[in-house]
Structures are given as structure tokens and as C-alpha cells.
Motif scaffolding. Sequence first.
Motif, mmCIF file in Angstrom:
data_model
loop_
_atom_site.group_PDB
_atom_site.id
_atom_site.type_symbol
_atom_site.label_atom_id
_atom_site.label_comp_id
_atom_site.label_asym_id
_atom_site.label_seq_id
_atom_site.Cartn_x
_atom_site.Cartn_y
_atom_site.Cartn_z
ATOM 1 N N VAL A 218 -23.216 -15.773 -14.332
ATOM 2 C CA VAL A 218 -24.378 -15.520 -13.459
ATOM 3 C C VAL A 218 -25.572 -15.080 -14.292
ATOM 4 N N THR A 219 -25.337 -14.215 -15.278
ATOM 5 C CA THR A 219 -26.458 -13.735 -16.086
ATOM 6 C C THR A 219 -26.963 -14.803 -17.049
ATOM 7 N N TYR A 220 -26.092 -15.686 -17.520
ATOM 8 C CA TYR A 220 -26.586 -16.840 -18.279
ATOM 9 C C TYR A 220 -27.528 -17.663 -17.400
ATOM 10 N N ALA A 221 -27.128 -17.904 -16.147
ATOM 11 C CA ALA A 221 -27.979 -18.672 -15.231
ATOM 12 C C ALA A 221 -29.303 -17.953 -15.006
ATOM 13 N N TYR A 222 -29.257 -16.619 -14.913
ATOM 14 C CA TYR A 222 -30.505 -15.874 -14.752
ATOM 15 C C TYR A 222 -31.378 -15.995 -15.995
ATOM 16 N N MET A 223 -30.791 -15.822 -17.166
ATOM 17 C CA MET A 223 -31.564 -15.907 -18.405
ATOM 18 C C MET A 223 -32.173 -17.294 -18.567
ATOM 19 N N ASN A 224 -31.467 -18.313 -18.130
ATOM 20 C CA ASN A 224 -31.975 -19.673 -18.179
ATOM 21 C C ASN A 224 -33.270 -19.799 -17.378
ATOM 22 N N GLU A 225 -33.298 -19.172 -16.190
ATOM 23 C CA GLU A 225 -34.506 -19.223 -15.353
ATOM 24 C C GLU A 225 -35.598 -18.324 -15.903
ATOM 25 N N GLU A 226 -35.236 -17.147 -16.378
ATOM 26 C CA GLU A 226 -36.262 -16.230 -16.878
ATOM 27 C C GLU A 226 -36.974 -16.801 -18.096
ATOM 28 N N ALA A 227 -36.253 -17.605 -18.883
ATOM 29 C CA ALA A 227 -36.865 -18.199 -20.078
ATOM 30 C C ALA A 227 -38.035 -19.100 -19.724
ATOM 31 N N ARG A 228 -38.116 -19.541 -18.471
ATOM 32 C CA ARG A 228 -39.205 -20.413 -18.033
ATOM 33 C C ARG A 228 -40.444 -19.628 -17.618
ATOM 34 N N LEU A 229 -40.311 -18.313 -17.472
ATOM 35 C CA LEU A 229 -41.412 -17.487 -16.986
ATOM 36 C C LEU A 229 -42.303 -17.015 -18.125
ATOM 37 N N PRO A 230 -43.575 -16.718 -17.833
ATOM 38 C CA PRO A 230 -44.423 -16.070 -18.845
ATOM 39 C C PRO A 230 -43.805 -14.741 -19.257
ATOM 40 N N LYS A 231 -44.019 -14.341 -20.488
ATOM 41 C CA LYS A 231 -43.370 -13.138 -21.006
ATOM 42 C C LYS A 231 -43.650 -11.909 -20.155
ATOM 43 N N GLY A 232 -44.838 -11.834 -19.585
ATOM 44 C CA GLY A 232 -45.197 -10.676 -18.769
ATOM 45 C C GLY A 232 -44.420 -10.577 -17.479
ATOM 46 N N GLN A 233 -43.744 -11.641 -17.075
ATOM 47 C CA GLN A 233 -42.967 -11.628 -15.834
ATOM 48 C C GLN A 233 -41.468 -11.519 -16.085
ATOM 49 N N ARG A 234 -41.066 -11.312 -17.313
ATOM 50 C CA ARG A 234 -39.649 -11.239 -17.648
ATOM 51 C C ARG A 234 -39.161 -9.793 -17.567
ATOM 52 N N HIS A 235 -37.909 -9.628 -17.145
ATOM 53 C CA HIS A 235 -37.343 -8.309 -16.912
ATOM 54 C C HIS A 235 -36.385 -7.848 -18.001
ATOM 55 N N VAL A 236 -35.916 -8.752 -18.858
ATOM 56 C CA VAL A 236 -34.775 -8.460 -19.739
ATOM 57 C C VAL A 236 -35.230 -8.257 -21.182
ATOM 58 N N SER A 237 -34.790 -7.140 -21.765
ATOM 59 C CA SER A 237 -35.098 -6.847 -23.174
ATOM 60 C C SER A 237 -33.945 -7.223 -24.091
ATOM 61 N N GLY A 238 -32.723 -7.199 -23.570
ATOM 62 C CA GLY A 238 -31.540 -7.545 -24.352
ATOM 63 C C GLY A 238 -30.469 -8.097 -23.432
ATOM 64 N N PHE A 239 -29.685 -9.039 -23.930
ATOM 65 C CA PHE A 239 -28.701 -9.751 -23.112
ATOM 66 C C PHE A 239 -27.304 -9.479 -23.660
ATOM 67 N N ILE A 240 -26.388 -9.035 -22.779
ATOM 68 C CA ILE A 240 -25.027 -8.692 -23.199
ATOM 69 C C ILE A 240 -24.022 -9.393 -22.290
ATOM 70 N N PRO A 241 -23.642 -10.640 -22.610
ATOM 71 C CA PRO A 241 -22.553 -11.290 -21.868
ATOM 72 C C PRO A 241 -21.211 -10.746 -22.355
ATOM 73 N N VAL A 242 -20.322 -10.456 -21.408
ATOM 74 C CA VAL A 242 -19.047 -9.808 -21.742
ATOM 75 C C VAL A 242 -17.879 -10.685 -21.305
ATOM 76 N N ASP A 243 -17.131 -11.167 -22.262
ATOM 77 C CA ASP A 243 -15.835 -11.821 -22.107
ATOM 78 C C ASP A 243 -15.845 -13.074 -21.227
ATOM 79 N N LEU A 244 -16.884 -13.867 -21.358
ATOM 80 C CA LEU A 244 -16.907 -15.219 -20.797
ATOM 81 C C LEU A 244 -18.128 -15.930 -21.373
ATOM 82 N N GLY A 245 -18.068 -17.250 -21.408
ATOM 83 C CA GLY A 245 -19.182 -18.039 -21.916
ATOM 84 C C GLY A 245 -19.527 -19.147 -20.961
ATOM 85 N N VAL A 246 -20.425 -20.040 -21.409
ATOM 86 C CA VAL A 246 -20.812 -21.189 -20.588
ATOM 87 C C VAL A 246 -20.452 -22.517 -21.250
#
Length: 475
Positions: A218-246
Amino acid sequence: MRFNIRHLLPLALMTFGCGAESLPPEAAVDAADVGTLGGQGQSMREVTQGSQALLSEFADARLLTSFEREQIVGDIAHYSIRVQVGPGANDVVVLHRVVREWLPWLPVRATDGAFFVHGDAWDFRGAFMASTLTQTVARDHSVAVYLAQQGMDVWGIDLRWTQVPEATQDFSFMKKWNLGTHAADVGAGLSLARTVRTLTGSGNGQLNLVGWSRGAQVTYAYMNEEARLPKGQRHVSGFIPVDLGVKFGPEAAQQREWACTRAQVGELLLAQGQYEGSLSGPGAGVTVRSVGQAAINLPDITAPTPLPALPFRQLGRLVGAATFSFLTDAANNINPSVPFYHFSAGRFGADGLPTLQYVNDRQFFDFLASAHPYQSFTEMVEGEQLLCGKKDLPYDDHLKDVKVPVLYVGAAGGFGAYGVHSVKQVLGSKDVSVRLVQLNADAGRLEDFGHADLWLGTNAKGLVWEPIYKWMKAH
């Protein structure tokens, strides 16, 4: 210098009235924290007074309740609030905040924060605050409480399916609940969290995003969408996926093939109208919860078919230490995501039955008993489709544009090293760290640190939580 909260009690009574909740006498805050009184901002009671403004950017979103408060231990409080995130009656999530307070309803200023997303079966509390649901471990033996004790502002979400009433029989409303749906809800949660943090004096800084298990997808999917936003509209400073991948790497051809088979079976079930449950059928959470309850209340009674004919106590242990056996359907060529995948490490005896290594029986049974009965099925199928890699889904189109620092945490008895490819080759970040908890040699995967041991294990604080905290502070 330490300043004891009882010295501030008269001020608390003047502020909130004689019925105000108070912390126990031993709870204390630093003098530096008390010094932030002048710029503290609103209380958690006050922030919802202009509730619609908090969610004005999201259509159909509104607060259904005010924040509820629960004291956890010492000066750590847990807040929760129900939020409508869509037009349907079941389009509801719950947001959580775990934070230190200098007075009841007044969080201490916390410049650093994290937002947690749970995986299958368990909500935020069951996953990240499980110590508050059992009497067999210290109440603060949970990652959310630990991080709050270090001064972090911890937020999280209960995804929509956790709120579906148990009496529900028609699950057609779940048909379109997919990874994108939950990713959008995470975005709303992050936005609300940052707004409340600002109003209560912790500033508008971005948050670390932590996703465990299905929550990682779910958070990979969120990061995928946030990457499309201008930097000023992004909420995430660091990404920590735990024990699963895509995505599986080239070395995991067998696991990719297994994922393709699971995806094909899932697609058939969706086409037949199954929108709730798992590959094993509807109501998978009901079975998990029932095993936990029976292991507590009927430990020596033999489980009925189709469950293995074992006493419920032993069956509960087997669910923990040999989870893979319940995810295997040889007749339909269905295998678990990775070999010997398990929730909690066991030590197997000559009879082939396990005892749990890093959790005690009652703690783990309470964990099982806290599972939610229902879960939307579409996101599970999409998760398998991502791992298979043959279907064009929108959730990985922009992952190469994710540039924030990344920490992957894996358990050698869970998804483990199979998640490294996603952070190192699929994302675009140049700042990638890996924390793989492996306590045995490769051949000992069956009895190694498990998927849920990351949050439940007696040794999880030193092996997992402290490294996560240190990484967040360093970044």
C-alpha cells in the motif's frame, strides 16, 4: 532537571476543569518540554472544532468523531478518531496518534514523526500496539509506544476493511477497494496528521512512512502517486517498507512463478464475485481470530475439520511457526510467497510440532484473537500481480521517481531478503539502507526470526525498533 507533572496539576485543573484526566504522579516531562508552553498550540480536544477545514482538500471526507484519548503508560497517550473518506457507509478509516504529553490532551512538541500502515488481518493497534491487548508482556513493549517514548510523534491508520461490521453479508461494496484506494486513504491520513501536528505545536514537517506486510505494498502505491506531485505537496521524508516488496529480483524466478499462479487463481475468484477474503475463501480473518480465541479458552480441545486435528494450543503455535503450511494448497499448485514463511519463529521437536521462541503462547494467541474478520480481496490479487510482473498496473509507473531516503526491514523467516530488490532496483533513491534480521544460517530459515516477531518478539526492541529509530533520527 526533571519536572514532575504533579507540580502542574493545579494548572491542569484550571485549564480543563475538575473532571480533567490526569497523569499518574510518576509521569514526568523534561523542563525543556514544559518550556514550550508558550507556543504549544491547541489541545487535541480543540483541533476538531473546525473539523471540515482539516479535510477540505478531500471530497466526501469528514470527521465522524472527535479524538478519543487513552493513557498507555507514563506520559504516553494514544488518540484515535474515525474519518469518513468516501460516500459509502463503509468508507471509514480510523487514524491514531501515539505521543508524549506534558498535560492530558496536550502533546509535547515532537519535531520528528512517523506514519504506520498495517498489513493483512490486523489493524494499527493489533500490529503496532499489540502489548496493549495482552496481559503477558509490559504495556510499553510495542514499537509505537517505544518510538513515542523516544520523543517521536507516531501516527497510523486502520484501513477501511477493519471497520466493516461483523454482521455484514453483502461485500459488493469492496469490489473496487484496491491498493490505490488504500493508498489514497493513507494520503488523507498523512495530510490530516500534518495539520493536527501543526495545530498542536509540533510543526508541519514531513513524516516517515512505514508499511508492514501488505501495508508495504500500500505504501509503495502511495509513494508511486506522491512522486508525481510537486515537492511542496509531498508528505513523506523517509520511506520504510517492512518485510514485503513489489517485485522479485532475477534470483527469485521460482517465487515469481508462484506469485503468477496465485494471481491467476485470485483473478478467477474475483471474476466469480468474491470481493472479500483470501485465496482460501471468504472470512479468512474469522478463522485466524477463532483459532486465537480457542487457544486461549479451549487449549486442550482438538480442533474440528477442516483444521488440523490438534489441540487448539498446539494449533495456535503452528499458525505462528508454520504459517506457510496454511498458505499452501498442493491440489491447486498454490504456494506461499517465499519458502517457510512464518509469523513467529518456532523450535520444532521430534514430533514435528513447534514451541514459540520469541513470543510467549498467550501473547501470540491474543495477537491472533485481535484479527479482523473481513478484508477486501482485490488488493491481495493486485499484490500478487505486482510480484508476478506480467500485468500492467498503475502502482509502479513512477517508483523510479521516488528519491527520499529508504530503509528496508526484513525478517529472515518472513519475506526477508526477497524485499531488497524492490528498494534497490525498483525505487530511484540513492540513499537505501537494509536491516535484515537473520539469527540462523540460511539453511535455518524455518526457525528464523518471523514476520510478526518484528513487532512482537522479546528481542524486537534491540533488533528492529532501535535501528528504525536511529535511522529516522539520522535522516
